[in-house]
Scaffold this motif. Structure first.
Motif, PDB file in Angstrom:
ATOM      1  N   CYS A 261      32.540 -51.320  72.897  1.00  0.00           N
ATOM      2  CA  CYS A 261      31.431 -50.616  72.814  1.00  0.00           C
ATOM      3  C   CYS A 261      31.451 -51.786  71.842  1.00  0.00           C
ATOM      4  CB  CYS A 261      31.013 -48.842  71.900  1.00  0.00           C
ATOM      5  SG  CYS A 261      30.867 -47.897  73.112  1.00  0.00           S
ATOM      6  N   LEU A 262      31.818 -51.853  70.744  1.00  0.00           N
ATOM      7  CA  LEU A 262      32.335 -52.910  69.727  1.00  0.00           C
ATOM      8  C   LEU A 262      31.467 -54.848  70.387  1.00  0.00           C
ATOM      9  CD1 LEU A 262      33.909 -51.569  66.850  1.00  0.00           C
ATOM     10  CD2 LEU A 262      31.363 -51.879  66.804  1.00  0.00           C
ATOM     11  N   SER A 263      32.379 -54.672  70.893  1.00  0.00           N
ATOM     12  CA  SER A 263      33.028 -56.057  72.277  1.00  0.00           C
ATOM     13  C   SER A 263      31.376 -55.767  72.255  1.00  0.00           C
ATOM     14  CB  SER A 263      34.367 -56.288  72.449  1.00  0.00           C
ATOM     15  OG  SER A 263      33.869 -55.270  73.247  1.00  0.00           O
ATOM     16  N   ALA A 264      30.648 -54.987  73.220  1.00  0.00           N
ATOM     17  CA  ALA A 264      30.078 -55.152  74.650  1.00  0.00           C
ATOM     18  C   ALA A 264      28.365 -55.182  73.732  1.00  0.00           C
ATOM     19  CB  ALA A 264      29.898 -53.905  75.461  1.00  0.00           C
ATOM     20  N   ASN A 265      28.706 -55.404  72.272  1.00  0.00           N
ATOM     21  CA  ASN A 265      27.424 -54.381  71.675  1.00  0.00           C
ATOM     22  C   ASN A 265      26.250 -53.509  71.728  1.00  0.00           C
ATOM     23  OD1 ASN A 265      27.678 -57.574  69.756  1.00  0.00           O
ATOM     24  ND2 ASN A 265      26.863 -58.600  71.984  1.00  0.00           N
ATOM     25  N   ILE A 266      27.071 -52.646  72.258  1.00  0.00           N
ATOM     26  CA  ILE A 266      26.360 -51.153  72.464  1.00  0.00           C
ATOM     27  C   ILE A 266      26.469 -49.879  71.228  1.00  0.00           C
ATOM     28  CG2 ILE A 266      26.939 -48.875  74.238  1.00  0.00           C
ATOM     29  CD1 ILE A 266      28.773 -50.592  76.102  1.00  0.00           C
ATOM     30  N   ARG A 267      25.682 -50.412  70.852  1.00  0.00           N
ATOM     31  CA  ARG A 267      25.581 -49.024  69.786  1.00  0.00           C
ATOM     32  C   ARG A 267      25.420 -47.611  70.157  1.00  0.00           C
ATOM     33  NH1 ARG A 267      19.041 -49.822  69.052  1.00  0.00           N
ATOM     34  NH2 ARG A 267      19.057 -49.264  70.552  1.00  0.00           N
ATOM     35  N   VAL A 268      26.834 -47.482  69.739  1.00  0.00           N
ATOM     36  CA  VAL A 268      27.167 -46.615  69.739  1.00  0.00           C
ATOM     37  C   VAL A 268      26.750 -45.209  68.299  1.00  0.00           C
ATOM     38  CG1 VAL A 268      29.518 -44.676  68.953  1.00  0.00           C
ATOM     39  CG2 VAL A 268      29.318 -47.074  69.871  1.00  0.00           C
ATOM     40  N   GLY A 269      27.088 -44.021  69.238  1.00  0.00           N
ATOM     41  CA  GLY A 269      25.504 -42.668  68.726  1.00  0.00           C
ATOM     42  C   GLY A 269      24.047 -43.186  69.087  1.00  0.00           C
ATOM     43  N   GLN A 270      23.900 -44.020  69.506  1.00  0.00           N
ATOM     44  CA  GLN A 270      22.796 -44.176  70.056  1.00  0.00           C
ATOM     45  C   GLN A 270      22.154 -44.578  71.008  1.00  0.00           C
ATOM     46  OE1 GLN A 270      19.971 -47.109  66.653  1.00  0.00           O
ATOM     47  NE2 GLN A 270      21.923 -46.908  65.671  1.00  0.00           N
ATOM     48  N   THR A 271      22.668 -45.532  71.563  1.00  0.00           N
ATOM     49  CA  THR A 271      22.616 -46.192  73.090  1.00  0.00           C
ATOM     50  C   THR A 271      23.687 -45.087  73.664  1.00  0.00           C
ATOM     51  OG1 THR A 271      21.887 -48.030  72.655  1.00  0.00           O
ATOM     52  CG2 THR A 271      22.352 -47.675  75.289  1.00  0.00           C
ATOM     53  N   LEU A 272      24.408 -45.119  73.494  1.00  0.00           N
ATOM     54  CA  LEU A 272      26.029 -44.642  73.552  1.00  0.00           C
ATOM     55  C   LEU A 272      26.333 -43.250  73.047  1.00  0.00           C
ATOM     56  CD1 LEU A 272      27.309 -44.023  76.470  1.00  0.00           C
ATOM     57  CD2 LEU A 272      28.584 -45.576  75.970  1.00  0.00           C
ATOM     58  N   GLY A 273      26.738 -42.096  73.832  1.00  0.00           N
ATOM     59  CA  GLY A 273      27.197 -41.124  72.487  1.00  0.00           C
ATOM     60  C   GLY A 273      29.112 -40.972  73.125  1.00  0.00           C
ATOM     61  N   LEU A 274      29.575 -40.895  72.458  1.00  0.00           N
ATOM     62  CA  LEU A 274      31.226 -41.136  72.499  1.00  0.00           C
ATOM     63  C   LEU A 274      31.870 -39.734  71.786  1.00  0.00           C
ATOM     64  CD1 LEU A 274      32.553 -44.885  71.300  1.00  0.00           C
ATOM     65  CD2 LEU A 274      31.408 -43.677  73.892  1.00  0.00           C
ATOM     66  N   PHE A 275      32.575 -38.660  72.584  1.00  0.00           N
ATOM     67  CA  PHE A 275      33.417 -37.577  72.063  1.00  0.00           C
ATOM     68  C   PHE A 275      34.724 -37.598  72.627  1.00  0.00           C
ATOM     69  CE2 PHE A 275      33.981 -33.213  71.930  1.00  0.00           C
ATOM     70  CZ  PHE A 275      33.314 -32.425  70.567  1.00  0.00           C
ATOM     71  N   GLY A 276      35.776 -37.151  71.442  1.00  0.00           N
ATOM     72  CA  GLY A 276      36.804 -37.216  71.754  1.00  0.00           C
ATOM     73  C   GLY A 276      37.601 -35.875  72.083  1.00  0.00           C
ATOM     74  N   PHE A 277      39.179 -35.813  71.746  1.00  0.00           N
ATOM     75  CA  PHE A 277      39.751 -34.464  71.128  1.00  0.00           C
ATOM     76  C   PHE A 277      41.162 -34.599  70.859  1.00  0.00           C
ATOM     77  CE2 PHE A 277      42.685 -31.325  71.965  1.00  0.00           C
ATOM     78  CZ  PHE A 277      42.246 -30.138  71.924  1.00  0.00           C
ATOM     79  N   ASN A 278      40.802 -34.289  69.101  1.00  0.00           N
ATOM     80  CA  ASN A 278      42.311 -33.909  68.939  1.00  0.00           C
ATOM     81  C   ASN A 278      42.019 -33.704  67.658  1.00  0.00           C
ATOM     82  OD1 ASN A 278      44.409 -33.443  70.369  1.00  0.00           O
ATOM     83  ND2 ASN A 278      44.891 -35.051  71.037  1.00  0.00           N
ATOM     84  N   GLY A 279      40.847 -35.034  66.536  1.00  0.00           N
ATOM     85  CA  GLY A 279      40.826 -34.897  65.591  1.00  0.00           C
ATOM     86  C   GLY A 279      41.716 -35.578  64.795  1.00  0.00           C
ATOM     87  N   LEU A 280      41.708 -36.513  65.242  1.00  0.00           N
ATOM     88  CA  LEU A 280      43.382 -37.425  64.315  1.00  0.00           C
ATOM     89  C   LEU A 280      42.405 -38.405  63.124  1.00  0.00           C
ATOM     90  CD1 LEU A 280      44.944 -39.443  67.661  1.00  0.00           C
ATOM     91  CD2 LEU A 280      45.427 -37.194  66.125  1.00  0.00           C
ATOM     92  N   ASP A 281      43.243 -38.703  62.598  1.00  0.00           N
ATOM     93  CA  ASP A 281      42.347 -39.764  61.694  1.00  0.00           C
ATOM     94  C   ASP A 281      42.098 -40.687  62.008  1.00  0.00           C
ATOM     95  OD1 ASP A 281      43.154 -37.390  59.917  1.00  0.00           O
ATOM     96  OD2 ASP A 281      45.523 -38.555  58.660  1.00  0.00           O
ATOM     97  N   ILE A 282      42.860 -41.830  62.598  1.00  0.00           N
ATOM     98  CA  ILE A 282      42.264 -42.823  63.334  1.00  0.00           C
ATOM     99  C   ILE A 282      40.810 -42.688  63.669  1.00  0.00           C
ATOM    100  CG2 ILE A 282      42.801 -43.159  65.471  1.00  0.00           C
ATOM    101  CD1 ILE A 282      43.921 -45.744  65.054  1.00  0.00           C
ATOM    102  N   GLY A 283      40.203 -41.118  64.155  1.00  0.00           N
ATOM    103  CA  GLY A 283      39.322 -41.420  64.798  1.00  0.00           C
ATOM    104  C   GLY A 283      38.171 -40.925  63.545  1.00  0.00           C
ATOM    105  N   GLN A 284      38.734 -40.753  62.826  1.00  0.00           N
ATOM    106  CA  GLN A 284      37.853 -40.007  61.487  1.00  0.00           C
ATOM    107  C   GLN A 284      37.840 -41.658  60.395  1.00  0.00           C
ATOM    108  OE1 GLN A 284      35.522 -37.712  61.634  1.00  0.00           O
ATOM    109  NE2 GLN A 284      36.910 -37.655  63.526  1.00  0.00           N
ATOM    110  N   ALA A 285      38.524 -42.715  61.018  1.00  0.00           N
ATOM    111  CA  ALA A 285      38.160 -43.799  60.183  1.00  0.00           C
ATOM    112  C   ALA A 285      37.810 -44.791  60.809  1.00  0.00           C
ATOM    113  CB  ALA A 285      40.217 -44.002  59.312  1.00  0.00           C
TER     114      ALA A 285
END
Length: 333
Positions: A261-285
């Motif tokens: 999304c960063l490379s394609a200029n897609i506004r995460v959380g606005q134009t497109l929502g993303l949801f994962g699983f596990n709660g890893l530190d890298i995702g929160q960083a």
């Protein structure tokens, strides 16, 4: 009622050979014809027989063992489980024997047979997906057995983990409550990761309950990774660019999706929502903390050991310990 563990005599009787021949096959000693060896191996698998290599060696040294089979040590999820196991074992005098299965049930069977030959006090394994031979070995051994990460099936002895189907369902309900309607899914190989498929099924059930459906889905034919998530989201959006949210099989894949999304200029959380699983530190960083579900991986390992060591005998009643999970609202969905 627990049955007696099969003996070398039982194997010899089923294979139609002498006990000495069975012993030679087990120890890989002496000349044995190929057909005889195959008959003995077939009888061993059918009965779930495990030789006792500890009798003349490790047992006399007085070193109690816990066998631990994990699918991966490169996936950060499982080192956290192992840390919980290690913490619980630290003051007990028990030592872990660790095997890595690479998500392969046949490899798990081979490692399990080797571990059981040392007569460990208990076996810790991951999930419920075992070969028939592995299940027979575990069931007939009478030692304590903990199956980790999942509670969506009946355990051999103890299950410690969470319901992945319910986690997927709660993912869907959470995102629907945030007014998402055009859902996509990005996943990885279900043959290697059965729990990811359970979460997918739970998500589908939540959407169906709300009168919705997945508008598009794309799966990577291989293990999860950040790069796989990036490439697979790109492929999904090239086919279906009007999605408003994408659910990923785990955080590794979702972090890769964020980079796309960063490379394609897609506004995460606005134009497109993303949801994962596990709660890893890298995702929160990430610049926007990942919306996800956090599993209690350290607790899963710790509780498994504590329950196994409560008694050396396998109880008649099977035990399921649900360690639950937490929805992290984050900022990406």
């Amino acid at each position: 009622m627990l049955q007696d563990a099969p003996t070398l005599t039982d194997v010899a009787r089923l294979a139609g050979v002498s006990e000495i021949t069975v012993s030679r096959v087990v120890r890989n000693k002496g000349p044995i014809s190929r057909s005889t060896r195959e008959r003995v191996q077939a009888a061993i698998e059918k009965l779930g027989y495990v030789p006792n290599r500890a009798a003349g060696a490790l047992a006399s040294a007085g070193a109690p063992l816990i066998g631990v089979l994990l699918p991966s040590l490169s996936n950060i999820v499982f080192p956290e489980v192992l840390r919980g196991i290690h913490t619980a074992l630290a003051s007990t005098g028990y030592q872990p024997l660790i095997g890595v299965t690479d998500y392969d049930p046949v490899k798990e069977q081979e490692i399990l047979s080797s571990l059981l030959a040392w007569q460990p006090a208990a076996i810790i394994t991951t999930g419920f997906e075992h070969t028939d031979a592995s299940r027979r070995m575990l069931s007939s051994s009478k030692i304590r057995v903990a199956e980790l990460m999942d509670t969506d099936a009946e355990p051999i002895d103890i299950a410690v983990g969470l319901s992945h189907r319910r986690a997927g369902f709660d993912t869907g309900r959470h995102l629907i409550s945030r007014n998402y309607r055009r859902f996509g899914y990005v996943g990885h190989d279900w043959n290697a990761d059965h729990r990811a498929r359970l979460r997918y099924e739970g998500l589908r059930a939540a959407l169906d309950e709300a009168g919705l459906e997945l508008k598009a889905e794309e799966r990577f034919d291989g293990p999860s990774s950040t790069m796989a998530g990036r490439e697979t989201l790109a492929a999904l959006l090239s086919r279906k660019p009007d999605l408003d949210v994408v659910v990923f099989s785990n955080d590794d894949m979702a972090v890769g999706g964020f980079f796309h999304c960063l490379s394609a200029n897609i506004r995460v959380g606005q134009t497109l929502g993303l949801f994962g699983f596990n709660g890893l530190d890298i995702g929160q960083a990430l610049p926007l903390p990942l919306s996800t579900i956090r599993s209690n991986r350290f607790a899963i390992g710790r509780i498994a050991v504590e329950k196994l060591l409560e008694t050396g005998q396998r109880p008649a009643e099977k035990l399921i310990v649900d360690t639950g999970y937490e929805i992290i609202a984050g900022a990406t969905a």
